[in-house]
Design a protein around this motif. Structure first.
Motif, PDB file in Angstrom:
ATOM      1  N   UNK A   2       0.838  -1.208   0.000  1.00  0.00           N
ATOM      2  CA  UNK A   2       0.000   0.000   0.000  1.00  0.00           C
ATOM      3  C   UNK A   2       0.869   1.253   0.000  1.00  0.00           C
ATOM      4  N   UNK A   3       1.915   1.251   0.803  1.00  0.00           N
ATOM      5  CA  UNK A   3       2.821   2.411   0.851  1.00  0.00           C
ATOM      6  C   UNK A   3       3.599   2.547  -0.453  1.00  0.00           C
ATOM      7  N   UNK A   4       4.005   1.406  -1.012  1.00  0.00           N
ATOM      8  CA  UNK A   4       4.759   1.425  -2.267  1.00  0.00           C
ATOM      9  C   UNK A   4       3.908   2.027  -3.387  1.00  0.00           C
ATOM     10  N   UNK A   5       2.626   1.679  -3.413  1.00  0.00           N
ATOM     11  CA  UNK A   5       1.714   2.222  -4.425  1.00  0.00           C
ATOM     12  C   UNK A   5       1.601   3.737  -4.279  1.00  0.00           C
ATOM     13  N   UNK A   6       1.446   4.211  -3.043  1.00  0.00           N
ATOM     14  CA  UNK A   6       1.350   5.650  -2.799  1.00  0.00           C
ATOM     15  C   UNK A   6       2.671   6.357  -3.118  1.00  0.00           C
ATOM     16  N   UNK A   7       3.784   5.721  -2.785  1.00  0.00           N
ATOM     17  CA  UNK A   7       5.083   6.313  -3.101  1.00  0.00           C
ATOM     18  C   UNK A   7       5.218   6.488  -4.611  1.00  0.00           C
ATOM     19  N   UNK A   8       4.882   5.447  -5.373  1.00  0.00           N
ATOM     20  CA  UNK A   8       5.024   5.545  -6.830  1.00  0.00           C
ATOM     21  C   UNK A   8       4.066   6.578  -7.413  1.00  0.00           C
ATOM     22  N   UNK A   9       2.876   6.719  -6.831  1.00  0.00           N
ATOM     23  CA  UNK A   9       1.966   7.779  -7.276  1.00  0.00           C
ATOM     24  C   UNK A   9       2.605   9.149  -7.054  1.00  0.00           C
ATOM     25  N   UNK A  10       3.262   9.319  -5.920  1.00  0.00           N
ATOM     26  CA  UNK A  10       3.938  10.585  -5.627  1.00  0.00           C
ATOM     27  C   UNK A  10       5.086  10.833  -6.597  1.00  0.00           C
ATOM     28  N   UNK A  11       5.915   9.838  -6.792  1.00  0.00           N
ATOM     29  CA  UNK A  11       7.059   9.970  -7.699  1.00  0.00           C
ATOM     30  C   UNK A  11       6.576  10.245  -9.119  1.00  0.00           C
ATOM     31  N   UNK A  12       5.573   9.495  -9.569  1.00  0.00           N
ATOM     32  CA  UNK A  12       5.039   9.689 -10.924  1.00  0.00           C
ATOM     33  C   UNK A  12       4.412  11.075 -11.085  1.00  0.00           C
ATOM     34  N   UNK A  13       3.712  11.548 -10.060  1.00  0.00           N
ATOM     35  CA  UNK A  13       3.103  12.881 -10.116  1.00  0.00           C
ATOM     36  C   UNK A  13       4.184  13.951 -10.231  1.00  0.00           C
ATOM     37  N   UNK A  14       5.229  13.828  -9.417  1.00  0.00           N
ATOM     38  CA  UNK A  14       6.331  14.805  -9.464  1.00  0.00           C
ATOM     39  C   UNK A  14       6.992  14.805 -10.839  1.00  0.00           C
ATOM     40  N   UNK A  15       7.210  13.622 -11.395  1.00  0.00           N
ATOM     41  CA  UNK A  15       7.851  13.532 -12.716  1.00  0.00           C
ATOM     42  C   UNK A  15       6.949  14.079 -13.816  1.00  0.00           C
ATOM     43  N   UNK A  16       5.676  13.706 -13.790  1.00  0.00           N
ATOM     44  CA  UNK A  16       4.768  14.125 -14.865  1.00  0.00           C
ATOM     45  C   UNK A  16       4.536  15.635 -14.863  1.00  0.00           C
ATOM     46  N   UNK A  17       4.679  16.265 -13.690  1.00  0.00           N
ATOM     47  CA  UNK A  17       4.485  17.711 -13.594  1.00  0.00           C
ATOM     48  C   UNK A  17       5.821  18.469 -13.635  1.00  0.00           C
ATOM     49  N   UNK A  18       6.903  17.716 -13.861  1.00  0.00           N
ATOM     50  CA  UNK A  18       8.237  18.315 -13.923  1.00  0.00           C
ATOM     51  C   UNK A  18       8.541  19.144 -12.666  1.00  0.00           C
ATOM     52  N   UNK A  19       8.183  18.581 -11.505  1.00  0.00           N
ATOM     53  CA  UNK A  19       8.406  19.257 -10.233  1.00  0.00           C
ATOM     54  C   UNK A  19       9.827  18.997  -9.742  1.00  0.00           C
ATOM     55  N   UNK A  20      10.373  19.982  -9.102  1.00  0.00           N
ATOM     56  CA  UNK A  20      11.673  19.843  -8.446  1.00  0.00           C
ATOM     57  C   UNK A  20      11.380  19.903  -6.956  1.00  0.00           C
ATOM     58  N   UNK A  21      11.315  18.740  -6.324  1.00  0.00           N
ATOM     59  CA  UNK A  21      10.909  18.694  -4.928  1.00  0.00           C
ATOM     60  C   UNK A  21      11.952  18.006  -4.054  1.00  0.00           C
ATOM     61  N   UNK A  22      11.987  18.476  -2.845  1.00  0.00           N
ATOM     62  CA  UNK A  22      12.765  17.835  -1.803  1.00  0.00           C
ATOM     63  C   UNK A  22      11.815  17.651  -0.632  1.00  0.00           C
ATOM     64  N   UNK A  23      11.778  16.459  -0.063  1.00  0.00           N
ATOM     65  CA  UNK A  23      10.937  16.189   1.101  1.00  0.00           C
ATOM     66  C   UNK A  23      11.865  16.085   2.307  1.00  0.00           C
ATOM     67  N   UNK A  24      11.592  16.918   3.298  1.00  0.00           N
ATOM     68  CA  UNK A  24      12.468  17.017   4.463  1.00  0.00           C
ATOM     69  C   UNK A  24      11.679  16.760   5.740  1.00  0.00           C
ATOM     70  N   UNK A  25      12.288  16.013   6.654  1.00  0.00           N
ATOM     71  CA  UNK A  25      11.684  15.754   7.954  1.00  0.00           C
ATOM     72  C   UNK A  25      11.914  16.958   8.865  1.00  0.00           C
ATOM     73  N   UNK A  26      10.856  17.328   9.605  1.00  0.00           N
ATOM     74  CA  UNK A  26      10.938  18.353  10.640  1.00  0.00           C
ATOM     75  C   UNK A  26      10.282  17.808  11.904  1.00  0.00           C
ATOM     76  N   UNK A  27      10.573  18.423  13.032  1.00  0.00           N
ATOM     77  CA  UNK A  27       9.946  17.999  14.292  1.00  0.00           C
ATOM     78  C   UNK A  27       8.457  18.324  14.262  1.00  0.00           C
TER      79      UNK A  27
END
Length: 122
Positions: free
Chosen positions: A83-108
């Motif tokens: 389930x997480x892998x499916x959501x991860x790939x949806x996120x990655x595919x969305x970022x690629x298809x929209x030509x987004x330059x993203x960084x995901x960072x952990x915060x407190x």
């Protein structure tokens, strides 16, 4: 991310009950109840919604209090759950298809604006 490009700062949060919140700094706030089987699924859904809300070609720093999501998205951690892998790939595919330059960072948790906003609205 490209030097000199305006980077949008986006906070995301998901709850175990399925609520997600996306807060774009100096921009819109999105709060919604989604179907989710776990807290981590909600976190992934919040990230996906953030990516969907960004414009094509945007640069963004996406801030989450989920260390797991930040590290799975970056590839530092494996994503074993189907389930997480499916959501991860949806996120990655969305970022690629929209030509987004993203960084995901952990915060407190206490730094996460989306977490505070979701407490107010739900």
């Amino acid at each position: 991310m490209a030097a000199g490009a305006k980077v949008k700062k986006v906070y995301v949060d998901g709850s175990g009950s399925g609520w997600i919140c996306v807060a774009v700094l100096d921009g819109p706030v999105y709060i919604s109840k989604e179907k989710a089987n776990s807290h981590n699924e909600s976190e992934w859904q919040a990230l996906l919604k953030a990516l969907m809300l960004l414009n094509d070609g945007d640069s963004a720093l996406i801030l989450t209090d989920s260390q797991l999501i930040a590290r799975q998205f970056s590839g530092d951690y494996k994503t074993r759950s189907p389930a997480m892998r499916r959501l991860k790939y949806l996120c990655v595919d969305t970022a690629k298809s929209k030509n987004l330059k993203v960084r995901v960072k952990w915060i407190r948790r206490e730094e996460n604006v989306a977490g505070w906003l979701s407490l107010i609205h739900i």
